[in-house]
Design an enzyme around this catalytic site. Structure first.
Site, PDB file in Angstrom:
ATOM      1  N   LYS A 119      39.302  -6.926 -80.815  1.00 27.36           N
ATOM      2  CA  LYS A 119      38.796  -8.105 -80.105  1.00 27.36           C
ATOM      3  C   LYS A 119      39.834  -8.687 -79.151  1.00 27.36           C
ATOM      4  CE  LYS A 119      34.516  -8.668 -81.463  1.00 27.36           C
ATOM      5  NZ  LYS A 119      33.457  -8.270 -80.506  1.00 27.36           N
ATOM      6  N   TYR A 132      39.532  -5.180 -86.609  1.00 29.97           N
ATOM      7  CA  TYR A 132      38.601  -5.962 -85.776  1.00 29.97           C
ATOM      8  C   TYR A 132      39.378  -6.906 -84.839  1.00 29.97           C
ATOM      9  CZ  TYR A 132      34.633  -9.228 -85.050  1.00 29.97           C
ATOM     10  OH  TYR A 132      33.651 -10.034 -84.525  1.00 29.97           O
TER      11      TYR A 132
HETATM   12  P1  NAI Z   1      24.769  -8.141 -85.428  1.00 27.46           P
HETATM   13  O1  NAI Z   1      25.216  -7.120 -86.430  1.00 27.46           O
HETATM   14  O2  NAI Z   1      23.630  -9.031 -85.775  1.00 27.46           O
HETATM   15  O3  NAI Z   1      24.419  -7.408 -84.049  1.00 27.46           O
HETATM   16  C1  NAI Z   1      25.224  -6.382 -83.530  1.00 27.46           C
HETATM   17  C2  NAI Z   1      24.305  -5.317 -82.955  1.00 27.46           C
HETATM   18  O4  NAI Z   1      25.146  -4.290 -82.382  1.00 27.46           O
HETATM   19  C3  NAI Z   1      23.439  -4.634 -84.030  1.00 27.46           C
HETATM   20  O5  NAI Z   1      22.075  -4.733 -83.670  1.00 27.46           O
HETATM   21  C4  NAI Z   1      23.925  -3.183 -84.025  1.00 27.46           C
HETATM   22  O6  NAI Z   1      22.904  -2.238 -84.265  1.00 27.46           O
HETATM   23  C5  NAI Z   1      24.517  -3.040 -82.640  1.00 27.46           C
HETATM   24  N1  NAI Z   1      25.503  -1.977 -82.564  1.00 27.46           N
HETATM   25  C6  NAI Z   1      26.471  -1.689 -83.452  1.00 27.46           C
HETATM   26  N2  NAI Z   1      27.192  -0.628 -83.044  1.00 27.46           N
HETATM   27  C7  NAI Z   1      26.649  -0.229 -81.866  1.00 27.46           C
HETATM   28  C8  NAI Z   1      26.970   0.805 -80.934  1.00 27.46           C
HETATM   29  N3  NAI Z   1      27.960   1.668 -81.174  1.00 27.46           N
HETATM   30  N4  NAI Z   1      26.224   0.923 -79.810  1.00 27.46           N
HETATM   31  C9  NAI Z   1      25.195   0.067 -79.564  1.00 27.46           C
HETATM   32  N5  NAI Z   1      24.841  -0.920 -80.429  1.00 27.46           N
HETATM   33  C10 NAI Z   1      25.576  -1.075 -81.558  1.00 27.46           C
HETATM   34  O7  NAI Z   1      26.068  -8.997 -85.050  1.00 27.46           O
HETATM   35  P2  NAI Z   1      26.278 -10.360 -84.225  1.00 27.46           P
HETATM   36  O8  NAI Z   1      26.817 -11.365 -85.154  1.00 27.46           O
HETATM   37  O9  NAI Z   1      25.096 -10.672 -83.404  1.00 27.46           O
HETATM   38  O10 NAI Z   1      27.501  -9.923 -83.303  1.00 27.46           O
HETATM   39  C11 NAI Z   1      27.416  -9.748 -81.912  1.00 27.46           C
HETATM   40  C12 NAI Z   1      28.831  -9.695 -81.351  1.00 27.46           C
HETATM   41  O11 NAI Z   1      29.481 -10.947 -81.588  1.00 27.46           O
HETATM   42  C13 NAI Z   1      29.720  -8.638 -81.982  1.00 27.46           C
HETATM   43  O12 NAI Z   1      30.552  -8.079 -80.993  1.00 27.46           O
HETATM   44  C14 NAI Z   1      30.546  -9.423 -82.973  1.00 27.46           C
HETATM   45  O13 NAI Z   1      31.767  -8.785 -83.266  1.00 27.46           O
HETATM   46  C15 NAI Z   1      30.727 -10.710 -82.201  1.00 27.46           C
HETATM   47  N6  NAI Z   1      31.079 -11.848 -83.015  1.00 27.46           N
HETATM   48  C16 NAI Z   1      30.161 -12.401 -83.861  1.00 27.46           C
HETATM   49  C17 NAI Z   1      30.510 -13.484 -84.636  1.00 27.46           C
HETATM   50  C18 NAI Z   1      29.533 -14.185 -85.489  1.00 27.46           C
HETATM   51  O14 NAI Z   1      29.898 -15.247 -86.047  1.00 27.46           O
HETATM   52  N7  NAI Z   1      28.305 -13.672 -85.654  1.00 27.46           N
HETATM   53  C19 NAI Z   1      31.897 -13.996 -84.631  1.00 27.46           C
HETATM   54  C20 NAI Z   1      32.743 -13.404 -83.657  1.00 27.46           C
HETATM   55  C21 NAI Z   1      32.338 -12.359 -82.898  1.00 27.46           C
END
Ligand code: NAI
Length: 304
Positions: free
Chosen positions: A170, A166
């Site tokens: 990133k 990851y």
């Molecule tokens: P989440 O799991 O709630 O939302 C991610 C969404 O991406 C999900 O709805 C999922 O279905 C969708 N997804 C996954 N693979 C996919 C693909 N191949 N094509 C299209 N959609 C896809 O996660 P969250 O926390 O909202 O994360 C959003 C972004 O923020 C991610 O990139 C994550 O790595 C990043 N992030 C989040 C952090 C946090 O504290 N929540 C920390 C650092 C980064």
């Protein structure tokens, strides 16, 4: 304060069926943007798929009087990326804003990490950013306007135990962004990155419950909304954001030390002797003009 509006603007948000992406979609739609809600509807490790995640967000936007359309493609393939852009073109005629947000995790410490876990995570975060950004950038270049946000992570910028796949993905996104910011400068395409921390299913078993409650995704939303607005003129910047704390972070280059006048080979002993100056970050600056800017550091020594 003048209101930030997006009337006439078309925004694509990947992974907008849940977590952070959903809040971006709702806020941009509320402010007048036409929104493509992309979501594969996978579980947090990327397995499975479902159209309901994107559909629920689209229904909510429409119920509130906004405009939105769903797309269920994976960001991780060229066809998926092109189809996401096609959804915007077919329904709304253009693309002004792209938020690369879709993400998964498959955490393991290095010796337990498999090739598949490496490939899967890089495919969604890094290749996914390429697959969606390239066709969006084509439209933005033609119209000489674009706003793009990438989603990096503290894990990528600074490291985090058990997340080497990851973290690599990133940080890769940052390299991708830095070059696109140079290439897109003359077309008014501004690209920035956020490193959020927020309560979502990605963090529910990582953050302690009392902290989890306070880290609402809605604290991240206003920064992203500003970054994709016409008002934002900055590009290639990275921001930490959590619980109302917004802070720029950057890759810097220190003044360093010039040994040997560029004319003689340096023995390792001279590196040892000058180590304090070499490792020091004193007099550092953020590099904004690309890697060629490093030569600016040499000019004072080369000129005589
Ligand atoms: P989440 O799991 O709630 O939302 C991610 C969404 O991406 C999900 O709805 C999922 O279905 C969708 N997804 C996954 N693979 C996919 C693909 N191949 N094509 C299209 N959609 C896809 O996660 P969250 O926390 O909202 O994360 C959003 C972004 O923020 C991610 O990139 C994550 O790595 C990043 N992030 C989040 C952090 C946090 O504290 N929540 C920390 C650092 C980064």
């Amino acid at each position: 304060m003048s209101e930030i509006r997006f009337n006439g603007k078309v925004a694509i948000i990947t992974g907008a069926g849940a977590g952070l992406g959903k809040t971006y979609a709702l806020d941009l739609a509320k402010r007048g943007a036409k929104v493509v809600v992309n979501d594969l509807g996978s579980s947090r490790d990327g397995s499975g798929s479902s159209s309901s995640a994107a559909d629920i967000v689209v229904d909510e936007i429409i119920a509130k009087g906004g405009e939105a359309v769903a797309n269920y493609d994976s960001v991780a393939t060229i066809e998926g990326g092109e189809n996401i852009i096609k959804t915007a073109l077919d329904n709304f005629g253009t693309v002004d804003i792209l938020i690369n947000n879709a993400g998964i995790i498959q955490d393991k410490s290095l010796l337990k990490l498999t090739e598949a876990e490496w490939d899967n995570v890089l495919a969604v975060h890094l290749k996914g950013a390429f697959c969606v950004t390239k066709p969006a950038y084509k439209i933005m270049k033609e119209k000489k306007y674009g706003r793009v946000v990438f989603t990096t992570s503290g894990a990528g910028l600074y490291g985090n135990f058990g997340q080497s796949n990851y973290s690599a993905a990133k940080m890769g996104v940052i390299g991708f962004m830095n070059t696109l910011a140079l290439e897109g400068a003359k077309y008014n395409i501004k690209l920035n990155a956020i490193a959020p921390v927020a309560a979502s299913r990605l963090t529910e078993d990582v953050l302690p419950p009392e902290i989890f409650k306070k880290m609402k995704p809605e604290f991240i939303t206003p920064l992203v909304t500003y970054l994709v607005s016409e008002d934002n003129q900055d590009t290639s910047a990275i921001f930490n954001c959590v619980s109302g704390w917004y802070s720029r972070t950057a890759i810097v280059c220190a003044k360093g030390i010039f040994i040997g006048n560029g004319e003689r080979a340096i023995p390792a002993e001279e590196i040892k002797e000058n180590w304090a100056a070499i490792i020091s970050l004193e007099e550092n600056k953020v590099i904004t003009k690309g890697s060629v800017e490093l030569f600016d550091f040499l000019v004072p020594f080369m000129s005589d």
